[in-house]
Write an enzyme that holds these catalytic residues in place. Sequence first.
Site, PDB file in Angstrom:
ATOM      1  N   GLU A   1      -6.278 -10.526  -1.776  1.00 53.32           N
ATOM      2  CA  GLU A   1      -7.055 -10.406  -0.528  1.00 53.32           C
ATOM      3  C   GLU A   1      -8.547 -10.305  -0.847  1.00 53.32           C
ATOM      4  OE1 GLU A   1      -5.668  -7.184   1.959  1.00 53.32           O
ATOM      5  OE2 GLU A   1      -3.573  -7.613   1.545  1.00 53.32           O
TER       6      GLU A   1
ATOM      7  N   GLU B   1       0.802  -1.232   0.000  1.00 47.21           N
ATOM      8  CA  GLU B   1       0.000   0.000   0.000  1.00 47.21           C
ATOM      9  C   GLU B   1       0.834   1.283   0.000  1.00 47.21           C
ATOM     10  OE1 GLU B   1      -2.835  -0.600   3.198  1.00 47.21           O
ATOM     11  OE2 GLU B   1      -3.498  -2.495   2.353  1.00 47.21           O
TER      12      GLU B   1
HETATM   13  O1  9MR Z   1      -7.549  -8.599   8.013  1.00 50.54           O
HETATM   14  C1  9MR Z   1      -6.687  -7.793   8.777  1.00 50.54           C
HETATM   15  C2  9MR Z   1      -7.387  -7.367  10.059  1.00 50.54           C
HETATM   16  O2  9MR Z   1      -7.537  -8.477  10.924  1.00 50.54           O
HETATM   17  C3  9MR Z   1      -6.585  -6.283  10.759  1.00 50.54           C
HETATM   18  O3  9MR Z   1      -7.342  -5.781  11.854  1.00 50.54           O
HETATM   19  C4  9MR Z   1      -6.281  -5.166   9.793  1.00 50.54           C
HETATM   20  C5  9MR Z   1      -5.497  -4.089  10.494  1.00 50.54           C
HETATM   21  O4  9MR Z   1      -4.670  -3.361   9.688  1.00 50.54           O
HETATM   22  O5  9MR Z   1      -5.571  -5.686   8.687  1.00 50.54           O
HETATM   23  C6  9MR Z   1      -6.335  -6.565   7.954  1.00 50.54           C
HETATM   24  O6  9MR Z   1      -5.688  -6.975   6.767  1.00 50.54           O
HETATM   25  C7  9MR Z   1      -5.395  -5.946   5.833  1.00 50.54           C
HETATM   26  C8  9MR Z   1      -4.151  -6.349   5.089  1.00 50.54           C
HETATM   27  O7  9MR Z   1      -3.122  -6.627   5.987  1.00 50.54           O
HETATM   28  C9  9MR Z   1      -3.729  -5.298   4.080  1.00 50.54           C
HETATM   29  N1  9MR Z   1      -4.806  -4.933   3.207  1.00 50.54           N
HETATM   30  C10 9MR Z   1      -6.074  -4.617   3.823  1.00 50.54           C
HETATM   31  C11 9MR Z   1      -6.485  -5.755   4.769  1.00 50.54           C
HETATM   32  C12 9MR Z   1      -7.852  -5.505   5.348  1.00 50.54           C
HETATM   33  O8  9MR Z   1      -7.820  -4.389   6.181  1.00 50.54           O
END
Ligand code: 9MR
Length: 372
Positions: free
Chosen positions: A260, A155
């Site tokens: 994702e 990101e």
């Molecule tokens: O799914 C993840 C969630 O459990 C966490 O709380 C969150 C916090 O940043 O991150 C989520 O995963 C993210 C991923 O690492 C990067 N892209 C977006 C995803 C969804 O937020």
Amino acid sequence: MLMRSALCTSLLIAASAAVQQPASLKQSYQGDFYVGAAMNTAEITGQDQSSDALLLRQFNSISPENALKWEVVNPKPGQYDFSLGDQYVAFGVKHHLWIVGHNLVWHNQVPAWVFRDNNGKLLPRDALLKRMKDHIFREVGRYRGKIQSWDVVNEALNEDGTLRQSLWYKIIGPDYIAKAFEYAHEADPKAQLTYNDYNLASPAKLAGVVRLVKQLRAEGVPIDCVGMQTHDHMDSPTAEETDTAIRAIAATGVKVAISEMDIDVLPSPVQGNTADVSIRAAANPKLNPWPNGLPAAMQQQLAARYAALFRVFYKDRADISRVTLWGVTNAQSWKNNWPVPGRTNYPLLFDRQGKPTPSWYAVVKVPGEAEK
Ligand code: 9MR
């Protein structure tokens, strides 16, 4: 005799159903791309046995939802905790899965101390580069030869396609991205190295990622793949926009990972297809219309939307290394709590009991339809 012919008939029905209907996502897309799921802590530690069993029946790749993020593996200076990461990787090795590492360099879920010295002052470029290198060497080195694919930088782009002004960028400069890939390659020369981001089907951000990858490749930076997160909504982006993005990224010479995926069916209080976790909206019953189950008509629309996207992935399969769903069942999805807390969402292919949804049936049928 009667019993025997009834048995024969039911065996025949079962056999023809098996021919027409692949029993799993991984079987359906065998030879096309891996189909993966993100694992949460309960799945990694074996507390959620039924999800683990479902995952192993359906998927052949895994991603760690949070287990390998900086704040988890290195919460304080000099303090490391790879216990969850080790269990995650052991699960993947034991079951011969394509194991993804997520992620090395991100502006979220990285502790504040990483960017500062003992007096709280921002580090100079060289000191932060050294910290980044040590982190990458320690984490990638630990799982060298076991984690096949790393999300190296996560990101880094703004929605307009320019580089995000994160502390990585501000302190090191724009070449922090190239450096991260070089360190990761040095730490495991065989691993597939990925740049991962959301909303890449939007034209401005797509132009940004294409520019970035072309520049990295022109400089000889070892980047192999772009992860399109694909946190989608019902109407956006369209299947055509998704196809355009996959083809534009693949044309730069890298693979594409759908990294994702989920599809949000609930009313959105936020504009666009962001996955920016810093965004938060207040709970409101109007934003949670289906707390007790998705109406059949919505379920059918969702299945059609999933099928349309998987038709694109199947058509573009030569350029796609994997399609990963961001969770196993709807019960576990981050979409139940983001951007609005405490909602009942239906973004994945298995329901809260782990049963396949109509979307699953639509998705496993896609390769068969194309062959007709
Ligand atoms: O799914 C993840 C969630 O459990 C966490 O709380 C969150 C916090 O940043 O991150 C989520 O995963 C993210 C991923 O690492 C990067 N892209 C977006 C995803 C969804 O937020």
